[in-house]
Write a protein that holds these residues in place. Structure first.
Motif, PDB file in Angstrom:
ATOM      1  N   SER A  52       3.334   1.432 -10.415  1.00 20.86           N
ATOM      2  CA  SER A  52       2.356   0.452 -10.743  1.00 20.86           C
ATOM      3  C   SER A  52       1.240  -0.034  -9.817  1.00 20.86           C
ATOM      4  O   SER A  52       0.348  -1.011 -10.146  1.00 20.86           O
ATOM      5  N   LYS A  53       1.307   0.479  -8.448  1.00 19.47           N
ATOM      6  CA  LYS A  53       0.045   0.107  -7.593  1.00 19.47           C
ATOM      7  C   LYS A  53      -0.615   1.539  -7.311  1.00 19.47           C
ATOM      8  O   LYS A  53      -0.052   2.545  -7.490  1.00 19.47           O
ATOM      9  N   PRO A  54      -1.700   1.315  -6.796  1.00 21.31           N
ATOM     10  CA  PRO A  54      -2.569   2.331  -6.464  1.00 21.31           C
ATOM     11  C   PRO A  54      -2.136   3.020  -5.095  1.00 21.31           C
ATOM     12  O   PRO A  54      -1.526   2.608  -4.384  1.00 21.31           O
ATOM     13  N   TRP A  55      -2.233   4.543  -5.173  1.00 24.17           N
ATOM     14  CA  TRP A  55      -1.721   5.343  -4.329  1.00 24.17           C
ATOM     15  C   TRP A  55      -3.216   5.897  -3.558  1.00 24.17           C
ATOM     16  O   TRP A  55      -3.979   6.293  -4.340  1.00 24.17           O
ATOM     17  N   PHE A  56      -2.959   5.782  -2.307  1.00 22.96           N
ATOM     18  CA  PHE A  56      -4.113   6.415  -1.261  1.00 22.96           C
ATOM     19  C   PHE A  56      -3.581   7.507  -0.998  1.00 22.96           C
ATOM     20  O   PHE A  56      -2.434   7.717  -0.313  1.00 22.96           O
TER      21      PHE A  56
ATOM     22  N   ARG B  85       1.040  -1.382   0.013  1.00 21.37           N
ATOM     23  CA  ARG B  85      -0.005  -0.184  -0.003  1.00 21.37           C
ATOM     24  C   ARG B  85       0.892   1.232   0.158  1.00 21.37           C
ATOM     25  O   ARG B  85       1.740   1.251   0.744  1.00 21.37           O
ATOM     26  N   ILE B  86       0.412   2.082  -0.586  1.00 19.62           N
ATOM     27  CA  ILE B  86       1.216   3.513  -0.951  1.00 19.62           C
ATOM     28  C   ILE B  86       0.363   4.384  -0.323  1.00 19.62           C
ATOM     29  O   ILE B  86      -0.969   4.811  -0.990  1.00 19.62           O
TER      30      ILE B  86
ATOM     31  N   GLY C 293       4.663   2.578   2.533  1.00 17.16           N
ATOM     32  CA  GLY C 293       4.882   1.953   0.989  1.00 17.16           C
ATOM     33  C   GLY C 293       6.148   2.654   0.531  1.00 17.16           C
ATOM     34  O   GLY C 293       6.780   3.400   1.147  1.00 17.16           O
ATOM     35  N   GLU C 294       6.186   2.305  -0.680  1.00 10.60           N
ATOM     36  CA  GLU C 294       7.444   2.893  -1.702  1.00 10.60           C
ATOM     37  C   GLU C 294       6.730   3.425  -2.913  1.00 10.60           C
ATOM     38  O   GLU C 294       5.935   3.042  -3.190  1.00 10.60           O
ATOM     39  N   TRP C 295       7.677   4.442  -3.529  1.00  9.06           N
ATOM     40  CA  TRP C 295       6.937   5.232  -4.696  1.00  9.06           C
ATOM     41  C   TRP C 295       7.036   4.107  -5.770  1.00  9.06           C
ATOM     42  O   TRP C 295       7.918   3.840  -6.247  1.00  9.06           O
TER      43      TRP C 295
END
Length: 161
Positions: A55-59, A29-30, A50-52
């Protein structure tokens, strides 16, 4: 970590959203905090967990604790495509159910008439959206206009008396 600065309900919202996006692992989780700056046209993003990873959703949590989700345009378009497919499938199932409820002699013939009427309605009235069509009234109208496509059980039962 900085995540502890977030209120419990905000963390719960993020956790629910992450689970529905299949990103429930805490390390995947970002979470970012959106903060104001001296310049009203600029804001800053601070990584809370999380990490930058694009490719993953950012909250993103704003100054009021409201949570937003940010994703790539590809993921968003895939979601919209899935939503359209699901809506189309749902509409088809409702149409099928409405046809069967009216005792068709040949389901395929009634389906063809219904699709033809829907297409002509959508062509003639471009403001009409397929999901706004009243399926029950459509099938009732087809039944009245094409009685030969349906069994008429009430009439047949009354005729036997």
């Amino acid at each position: 970590m900085a995540e502890a600065k977030l209120c419990k309900t905000t963390l719960q919202k993020i956790e629910e959203a992450a689970r529905s996006l299949d990103a429930s692992a805490q390390d995947s989780r970002i979470v970012l905090r959106l903060a104001s700056t001296d310049n009203p046209k600029k804001k800053t993003l601070e990584l809370l967990s999380g990490e930058w990873d694009p490719s993953k959703p950012w909250f993103i949590v704003d100054e009021n604790g409201k949570v937003y989700a940010l994703t790539s345009i590809e993921s968003f378009m895939q979601f919209i495509h899935s939503l359209h497919s699901l809506s189309s499938e749902n509409f088809s199932l409702k149409l099928e159910k409405a046809i069967w409820r009216n005792f068709p002699i040949d389901f395929g013939d009634v389906w063809a008439v219904a699709i033809s009427e829907l297409e002509s309605k959508l062509v003639h009235n471009r403001n009409t959206r397929i999901l706004e069509v009243d399926i029950e009234s459509l099938i009732d109208r087809i039944r009245r206009e094409h009685p030969n496509l349906f069994y008429h059980l009430k009439e047949e039962m009354l005729g036997q008396d």
